[in-house]
Enzyme design. Sequence first.
Site, PDB file in Angstrom:
ATOM      1  N   ARG A  89      33.369  45.621  30.312  1.00  0.00           N
ATOM      2  CA  ARG A  89      35.263  45.049  30.667  1.00  0.00           C
ATOM      3  C   ARG A  89      34.358  43.668  30.376  1.00  0.00           C
ATOM      4  O   ARG A  89      33.847  43.431  31.467  1.00  0.00           O
ATOM      5  CB  ARG A  89      35.316  45.745  31.526  1.00  0.00           C
ATOM      6  N   GLN A 187      46.963  52.001  41.190  1.00  0.00           N
ATOM      7  CA  GLN A 187      45.696  51.827  41.822  1.00  0.00           C
ATOM      8  C   GLN A 187      46.640  51.302  43.244  1.00  0.00           C
ATOM      9  O   GLN A 187      45.962  51.216  44.668  1.00  0.00           O
ATOM     10  CB  GLN A 187      45.048  49.831  41.299  1.00  0.00           C
ATOM     11  N   ASP A 228      40.833  38.566  38.507  1.00  0.00           N
ATOM     12  CA  ASP A 228      39.615  38.756  38.417  1.00  0.00           C
ATOM     13  C   ASP A 228      38.566  38.095  37.307  1.00  0.00           C
ATOM     14  O   ASP A 228      36.890  37.699  37.184  1.00  0.00           O
ATOM     15  CB  ASP A 228      40.042  40.419  37.083  1.00  0.00           C
ATOM     16  N   ASN A 238      44.148  38.110  36.063  1.00  0.00           N
ATOM     17  CA  ASN A 238      44.222  38.994  36.692  1.00  0.00           C
ATOM     18  C   ASN A 238      44.908  40.216  36.582  1.00  0.00           C
ATOM     19  O   ASN A 238      45.807  39.959  35.295  1.00  0.00           O
ATOM     20  CB  ASN A 238      44.527  38.596  38.427  1.00  0.00           C
ATOM     21  N   LYS A 239      45.178  41.511  37.214  1.00  0.00           N
ATOM     22  CA  LYS A 239      45.759  42.386  36.708  1.00  0.00           C
ATOM     23  C   LYS A 239      47.250  41.902  36.230  1.00  0.00           C
ATOM     24  O   LYS A 239      47.445  41.900  36.957  1.00  0.00           O
ATOM     25  CB  LYS A 239      45.973  42.955  37.570  1.00  0.00           C
TER      26      LYS A 239
END
Lengths: 337, 337
Positions: A89, A187, A228, A238-239
């Site tokens: 990733r 999540q 992230d 980020n997400k």
Amino acid sequence: MLSPSPTLADSVRITEDGVHILDRRVFPLERRWVRCRDVEDVARAIEQMVTQSSGPLFAATAGLVLAARSPATTAAALRRAGARLIATRPTNNAIRDAVTAILEVVTDDDSPAELAEAVAAKAAAVDQEYRERSTALGERAAALLPDGARVLTHCWADYYLMATVAAAQRAGKTLEFVCTETRPYLQGARLTAATLVECGYTPTVITDGMVPAALQAGLADVALTAADRVTMDGHVINKVGTLAVALAAREFGVPFYALVHAPDPQAPAASDVVMEQRDGDDVLHVLGIRSAAQGARGFYPAFDVTPPRLVTRIVTERGSYEPTSVSDHYREVLWPA
Amino acid sequence: MLSPSPTLADSVRITEDGVHILDRRVFPLERRWVRCRDVEDVARAIEQMVTQSSGPLFAATAGLVLAARSPATTAAALRRAGARLIATRPTNNAIRDAVTAILEVVTDDDSPAELAEAVAAKAAAVDQEYRERSTALGERAAALLPDGARVLTHCWADYYLMATVAAAQRAGKTLEFVCTETRPYLQGARLTAATLVECGYTPTVITDGMVPAALQAGLADVALTAADRVTMDGHVINKVGTLAVALAAREFGVPFYALVHAPDPQAPAASDVVMEQRDGDDVLHVLGIRSAAQGARGFYPAFDVTPPRLVTRIVTERGSYEPTSVSDHYREVLWPA
């Protein structure tokens, strides 16, 4: 850390027969562990989102321990294993940094036994350092939250969130939480909500599109997410959906804080970060069940980029910064006050 | 209209044994019809979201036809039936206006046979007028879309969208679509996507949190949604998440158009509109399956309010307006050019 410790604080385990990873794709609706017999299994588990957020860091260090204890292990094999893990990733830099730190203790002259011992020791140290940095980060983040703060979260901030909650609890602060569910993997509805319940809260779950409505209704005073990756010029990666949170926060005058151990010196700007694109098919399903019409296609950018002007503060293990000054995180070490 | 006509254009039917409503909670994943034997069944079906968007309008007119053909029907009973239907969902004004129009033809002196005939005729006229107004609206909306436009949708705009697509196709315009899935009921992933597939497109489905990321990636040139209600001062009240679309559209310089037959003269401002709050439990489930951690609660505001400054144009059956001038929709009738 919290007492009792949340389930997700201990979700990667090394045993005699391999690395066991708690399957975050289904937790807490189901509790099952995925057993990885070799580093390739670990890499695939990370790619397939068996674990995510801080999970891949612990999975990667465990994967190297597994590779190092093979009787035929070599430094070259460990470097290949590290490269495989880093490739899983690309957007979060935690795997890269952990693998790099562990491989620094590996030399071509080491015997297999020496490699196994050195990697196991360094992996444990990297894991421990990750937890300690998170604890420091949590202290910084909790300091920004007033007593009684109602906190909007997005996705699952893992150790960053657990440490923030622990620090707030040590400081005697009451908090409330509103959590986006965070499609497509949910999540927020599963991991964040379950962990907050374990920590004694009753989180309110909303769908991802309800963030402005929740702020319109006055449900939250602060928005808080992990990052992230944070670039040296203050972009928060980020997400996917984090940018939507930031836009809503600006509209309703709610501060938006992004948490990260440190900005990434290898990423001066957002263009230096590889943005992971995942299989669009995931968007057409929920928990494995088809949720979209046949004939449609899905689009799944795993991350989005929030520009510095939409971020109130970036919180690192060393302090909280205006986004455009986040590189001061490193300056303060060089010239301590 | 389109040829062949989309399935959802004919999703409420009156037969000898009642009103049959295509169940939009599961379409197109499953095709099942809910049979309503009396007006109370129809009211409950609307409340339980068996049908939504334009669906409740057709269900309500059918419900009154059903009530009127009862051998013991009276004008008073029909007025009670109308009140029951209006009470089902308060935010969209279509049921209210349709019921009011039908009850205007009902008088206390009518015999049951006269009531049945008058209501059936007026209900058919109201249905037909709704379709014709949608066709006019679709012409106005399609005129705003350049050939090749890539259109971001939210939720399911029903007749407004079908009419816009039909008008664009008549004008020979190529369009592409990006559809939010629209949790918790997934109307975008199911109803909008299925209908666009029926109309010959391959829509791209995204999760609700991906709207800014999709615009960041340059996937859409225009955002287009229905409005459940438009106030006379230009506020757009629509499915929750519409405000998130509008915020993202502003951020990325994409025009945001809201479609409605007409602004509501009974709603001078947003505070005049009853905002429906639905059961938070719906947010904790997907297609009937638990998707959130136990111990969490859900929050489900069915709608949000987009202020005029975030809306590029409001498109009505008579034209397209700056939001703050949307009351000119009525002025133009009084003083035609």
